[in-house]
Design a protein around this motif. Structure first.
Motif, PDB file in Angstrom:
ATOM      1  N   PRO A 103      38.227  31.773  38.134  1.00  0.00           N
ATOM      2  CA  PRO A 103      37.461  30.576  38.670  1.00  0.00           C
ATOM      3  C   PRO A 103      38.369  29.505  38.944  1.00  0.00           C
ATOM      4  CG  PRO A 103      36.237  31.522  36.646  1.00  0.00           C
ATOM      5  CD  PRO A 103      37.747  32.278  36.686  1.00  0.00           C
ATOM      6  N   TYR A 208      35.777  29.054  31.955  1.00  0.00           N
ATOM      7  CA  TYR A 208      36.335  29.201  33.265  1.00  0.00           C
ATOM      8  C   TYR A 208      37.837  29.636  33.003  1.00  0.00           C
ATOM      9  CZ  TYR A 208      39.443  25.019  31.375  1.00  0.00           C
ATOM     10  OH  TYR A 208      40.277  24.195  30.604  1.00  0.00           O
ATOM     11  N   VAL A 211      36.757  35.973  33.167  1.00  0.00           N
ATOM     12  CA  VAL A 211      36.197  36.439  34.505  1.00  0.00           C
ATOM     13  C   VAL A 211      35.350  37.810  34.165  1.00  0.00           C
ATOM     14  CG1 VAL A 211      38.366  37.668  35.230  1.00  0.00           C
ATOM     15  CG2 VAL A 211      36.574  37.182  36.909  1.00  0.00           C
ATOM     16  N   SER A 221      35.928  38.978  42.738  1.00  0.00           N
ATOM     17  CA  SER A 221      35.787  38.031  41.702  1.00  0.00           C
ATOM     18  C   SER A 221      35.528  36.744  42.418  1.00  0.00           C
ATOM     19  CB  SER A 221      37.212  38.091  41.112  1.00  0.00           C
ATOM     20  OG  SER A 221      38.071  37.732  42.343  1.00  0.00           O
ATOM     21  N   PRO A 222      35.538  35.568  41.508  1.00  0.00           N
ATOM     22  CA  PRO A 222      35.461  34.308  41.987  1.00  0.00           C
ATOM     23  C   PRO A 222      36.647  34.042  42.729  1.00  0.00           C
ATOM     24  CG  PRO A 222      34.978  34.383  39.586  1.00  0.00           C
ATOM     25  CD  PRO A 222      35.397  35.772  39.947  1.00  0.00           C
TER      26      PRO A 222
END
Length: 394
Positions: A103, A208, A211, A221-222
């Motif tokens: 993130p 955060y 993941v 993924s982010p």
């Protein structure tokens, strides 16, 4: 895929030239690296100063945001001087790419100080992540954390267990201060990689800094959503193969070169004749050089597919299985070639003073790495070709 700019091309050439300029330093320390079990701080810092760790860091964080080909060129170059050092460098560079999949807040924190991090780790589900307010409590122990001696962060896999639900796997980050490094790296090959165990006992991991493993495996993924560059949408296993395959290929090149030098200087103990006067020696010199060049070509072919295939196509299980199998087969090819050279080099090749014995030990350690094991990787590829569920990650 976006075309490279002239700036990117020039920078790639410059970075590989910097790696060439550091080969004497790395080679000069190779025997000591093997004996002491870790890459020296001086070499690690030279790599940092050369900009290697920023090759795959997004530009928004001060990185170069280049390509896997640049990473591979630098790693392969260093591998011709020391396999262990190149192995650690490969993971340090590649794990900065992995940081870019987490993130945004995680990336903001990790890249804040130097635009890169030194992060060992393994994705095996070695930890338990217990949900708590704002994140998880991590407990467990993992092995194979290459580069642990110089680490600032650690990246590992943890199972989230909630009553009544199947466990899920998440990758997570922990700063070195929260990790206990267990210095137990006592092995026959890749001895200089400080691939120690690490333990974590009830440490809080913010949400955060985690993941979903499935998103990383699939390239969704982010970080893939945050960064427009398609490199951050590559599924993780094909990337990891591209990260460490140059180590095997560079080692084969080093072994072929060293065998040629040894053959020129060597006299046969039984006859006193020059080794180079025998047909067998000349065949092995030619075969070694040709084999190393062929390994280079196979590496280039792999990287070309990885760099120029739409990440959406790379998510296809057959494609991913094929790439993993190819990486393992190439590594096996390098191992077989090196083993033949060392066998033909005579008993002195097994002295600790000979680089050939390091090449021999290191490549055979690489061949049994979970990602590069040829039997497991080709079995997995066979499974997906037959429409069966793969038993190992692809």
């Amino acid at each position: 895929m976006d075309l490279k700019t002239d700036f990117d091309t020039d920078l790639k050439t410059e970075l590989i030239n910097r790696a060439e300029n550091l080969t004497d330093l790395v080679a000069g320390e190779a025997a000591d690296t093997d004996r002491r079990g870790f890459v020296s701080p001086a070499v690690t810092e030279a790599f940092c100063d050369a900009g290697f760790m920023k090759i795959l860091v997004p530009k928004r964080y001060g990185g170069y945001e280049l390509d896997v080909d640049t990473m591979a060129g630098v790693v392969r170059t260093i591998a011709t001087s020391c396999t262990s050092t190149a192995w650690v460098l490969a993971f340090y560079i590649g794990h900065n790419w992995l940081h870019a999949l987490f993130p945004e807040r995680s990336q903001d924190e990790v890249f804040a100080e130097r635009s890169f991090a030194l992060t060992p780790g393994t994705f095996a589900p070695s930890f338990t992540l217990t949900p708590t307010a704002g994140g998880y409590l991590a407990t467990g122990r993992s092995s194979w954390n290459s580069g642990a001696a110089g680490a600032g962060w650690f990246m590992n896999g943890g199972l989230v267990k909630v009553d009544g639900q199947p466990p899920t796997l998440r990758f997570f980050l922990a700063p070195k201060a929260d990790v206990t490094v267990i210095e137990n790296w006592d092995v026959a090959g890749l001895r200089g990689t400080s691939s120690h165990d690490v333990a974590i006992d009830g440490v809080f991991i913010p949400e955060y800094h985690t993941v979903d493993a499935g998103d990383v495996l699939n390239g969704t993924s982010p970080g893939a959503a945050l960064h427009a560059n398609p490199i951050y949408s590559i599924p993780v296993i094909p990337f990891i193969v591209g990260e460490i395959l140059p180590v095997a290929v560079g080692t084969y090149n080093a072994a072929a070169k060293e065998f040629r030098r040894v053959t020129k200087d060597r006299y046969l103990s039984q006859t006193g004749a020059r080794a180079s006067s025998t047909q067998t020696a000349r065949i092995n010199v030619g075969k070694g050089d040709a084999g190393a060049a062929l390994a280079d070509s196979m590496l280039d072919s792999y990287l070309n597919v990885l760099a120029n295939t739409d990440p959406a196509l790379l998510r296809d299980p057959v494609t991913r299985g094929k790439l993993k199998a190819q990486g393992a087969v190439i590594t096996d090819f390098c191992g077989s070639g090196i083993n033949q050279l060392v066998s033909a080099a005579g008993a002195n090749a097994y002295r600790n003073s000979s680089p050939l014995q390091r090449h021999f030990r290191d490549i055979n350690m690489m061949r049994v790495h979970a990602t590069l094991d040829v039997e497991r990787a080709t079995e997995t590829y066979g499974e997906v070709l037959l429409g069966l569920p793969p038993q190992a990650p692809i």
